[in-house]
Design a protein around this motif. Structure first.
Motif, mmCIF file in Angstrom:
data_model
loop_
_atom_site.group_PDB
_atom_site.id
_atom_site.type_symbol
_atom_site.label_atom_id
_atom_site.label_comp_id
_atom_site.label_asym_id
_atom_site.label_seq_id
_atom_site.Cartn_x
_atom_site.Cartn_y
_atom_site.Cartn_z
ATOM 1 N N GLN A 32 0.827 -1.211 0.000
ATOM 2 C CA GLN A 32 0.000 0.000 0.000
ATOM 3 C C GLN A 32 0.857 1.254 0.000
ATOM 4 N N TYR A 33 1.958 1.221 0.734
ATOM 5 C CA TYR A 33 2.820 2.393 0.817
ATOM 6 C C TYR A 33 4.103 2.238 -0.006
ATOM 7 N N GLN A 34 4.106 1.288 -0.929
ATOM 8 C CA GLN A 34 5.252 1.055 -1.822
ATOM 9 C C GLN A 34 6.563 0.996 -1.035
ATOM 10 N N ALA A 35 6.531 0.287 0.072
ATOM 11 C CA ALA A 35 7.714 0.202 0.928
ATOM 12 C C ALA A 35 8.613 -0.924 0.440
ATOM 13 N N LEU A 36 9.703 -0.547 -0.199
ATOM 14 C CA LEU A 36 10.639 -1.523 -0.752
ATOM 15 C C LEU A 36 11.965 -1.527 0.003
ATOM 16 N N TRP A 37 12.250 -0.450 0.722
ATOM 17 C CA TRP A 37 13.576 -0.245 1.306
ATOM 18 C C TRP A 37 13.405 0.318 2.697
ATOM 19 N N THR A 38 14.322 0.049 3.568
ATOM 20 C CA THR A 38 14.249 0.609 4.922
ATOM 21 C C THR A 38 15.546 1.328 5.258
ATOM 22 N N PRO A 39 15.519 2.287 6.180
ATOM 23 C CA PRO A 39 14.343 2.817 6.882
ATOM 24 C C PRO A 39 13.344 3.471 5.927
ATOM 25 N N ASN A 40 12.089 3.369 6.263
ATOM 26 C CA ASN A 40 11.010 3.864 5.411
ATOM 27 C C ASN A 40 9.952 4.431 6.337
ATOM 28 N N LEU A 41 9.907 5.747 6.399
ATOM 29 C CA LEU A 41 9.069 6.441 7.377
ATOM 30 C C LEU A 41 7.944 7.167 6.654
ATOM 31 N N ASN A 42 6.748 6.985 7.120
ATOM 32 C CA ASN A 42 5.568 7.540 6.462
ATOM 33 C C ASN A 42 4.750 8.315 7.482
ATOM 34 N N VAL A 43 4.390 9.535 7.146
ATOM 35 C CA VAL A 43 3.512 10.324 7.998
ATOM 36 C C VAL A 43 2.148 10.343 7.318
ATOM 37 N N ILE A 44 1.147 9.860 8.032
ATOM 38 C CA ILE A 44 -0.148 9.542 7.437
ATOM 39 C C ILE A 44 -1.245 10.186 8.269
ATOM 40 N N SER A 45 -2.231 10.752 7.590
ATOM 41 C CA SER A 45 -3.372 11.325 8.310
ATOM 42 C C SER A 45 -4.309 10.205 8.751
ATOM 43 N N GLY A 46 -5.234 10.545 9.606
ATOM 44 C CA GLY A 46 -6.229 9.574 10.053
ATOM 45 C C GLY A 46 -7.111 9.088 8.906
ATOM 46 N N ARG A 47 -7.086 9.805 7.805
ATOM 47 C CA ARG A 47 -7.845 9.393 6.613
ATOM 48 C C ARG A 47 -6.972 8.615 5.633
ATOM 49 N N GLU A 48 -5.839 8.124 6.125
ATOM 50 C CA GLU A 48 -4.917 7.298 5.330
ATOM 51 C C GLU A 48 -4.325 8.010 4.125
ATOM 52 N N GLU A 49 -4.110 9.304 4.261
ATOM 53 C CA GLU A 49 -3.404 10.044 3.212
ATOM 54 C C GLU A 49 -1.962 10.207 3.670
ATOM 55 N N ARG A 50 -1.020 9.754 2.841
ATOM 56 C CA ARG A 50 0.373 9.956 3.215
ATOM 57 C C ARG A 50 0.744 11.410 2.908
ATOM 58 N N VAL A 51 1.207 12.113 3.911
ATOM 59 C CA VAL A 51 1.519 13.528 3.734
ATOM 60 C C VAL A 51 3.023 13.786 3.717
ATOM 61 N N TYR A 52 3.815 12.787 4.150
ATOM 62 C CA TYR A 52 5.269 12.939 4.088
ATOM 63 C C TYR A 52 5.907 11.571 4.097
#
Lengths: 145, 32
Positions: A32-52
């Motif tokens: 869902q968040y195209q996480a292929l590599w780490t570290p991989n940090l996602n800032v997400i709203s309560g409505r599941e919108e990735r904002v950063y």
């Protein structure tokens, strides 16, 4: 990741809901968040919108700064422009040497303009950006005015 | 030293983020 740091920990505990997931067990969530590599940090709203989104390691001082940038983008996504500007300005004030500081100044202008609808607020912030952080991507982007 | 109050459940985190009006910070890590 850069977690044994008081400033980072306090910011995460105070301003975010921190969730940690093993990428190899994350399945659909990683897709869902195209996480292929780490570290991989996602800032997400309560409505599941990735904002950063941050990929790769950051030293503690940079991560602490970037968390304020991410907060600013979160508030922008919710159209809370004054809160966004405040988050961006916190970064610029406290982490002026951060690599994220020019972007923060750029978006301070954006947030102030979206709040006031006064283009002078945008110009003021962007002129300060060009003086303080010349020869940066964000200074270049602000040169449109 | 402050300890981060990690959740390990994304859906739980999402509910709290929506309820508390705070962004969710989702860290994908690789063990080992």
């Amino acid at each position: 990741m850069t977690y044994p740091d008081n400033q980072v920990a306090e910011c995460l505990n105070t301003h975010f809901i921190p969730v940690q997931v093993d990428i190899e067990k994350a399945g659909k969530l990683a897709a869902q968040y195209q996480a292929l590599w780490t570290p991989n940090l996602n800032v997400i709203s309560g409505r599941e919108e990735r904002v950063y989104h941050i990929i790769g390691w950051l030293p503690p001082s940079e991560l602490a700064a970037v968390l304020h940038l991410a907060r600013g983008h979160y508030f922008l996504s919710r159209k809370k422009f004054d809160e966004a500007a405040s988050a961006f300005e916190t970064l610029t004030d406290r982490f002026s040497r951060s690599l994220a500081a020019p972007e923060s100044m750029y978006y301070t202008g954006v947030a102030r303009y979206l709040s006031s609808h006064d283009v002078e607020d945008l110009k003021k912030a962007w002129q300060a950006l060009q003086v303080r952080y010349p020869n940066t991507e964000w200074s270049l982007k602000s040169d449109v005015l | 030293m402050s300890t981060i109050q990690w959740l390990d459940d994304y859906q739980e985190g999402l509910k709290r983020a929506d309820k508390e009006k705070r962004p969710l910070f989702l860290d994908f890590f690789k063990d080992g």
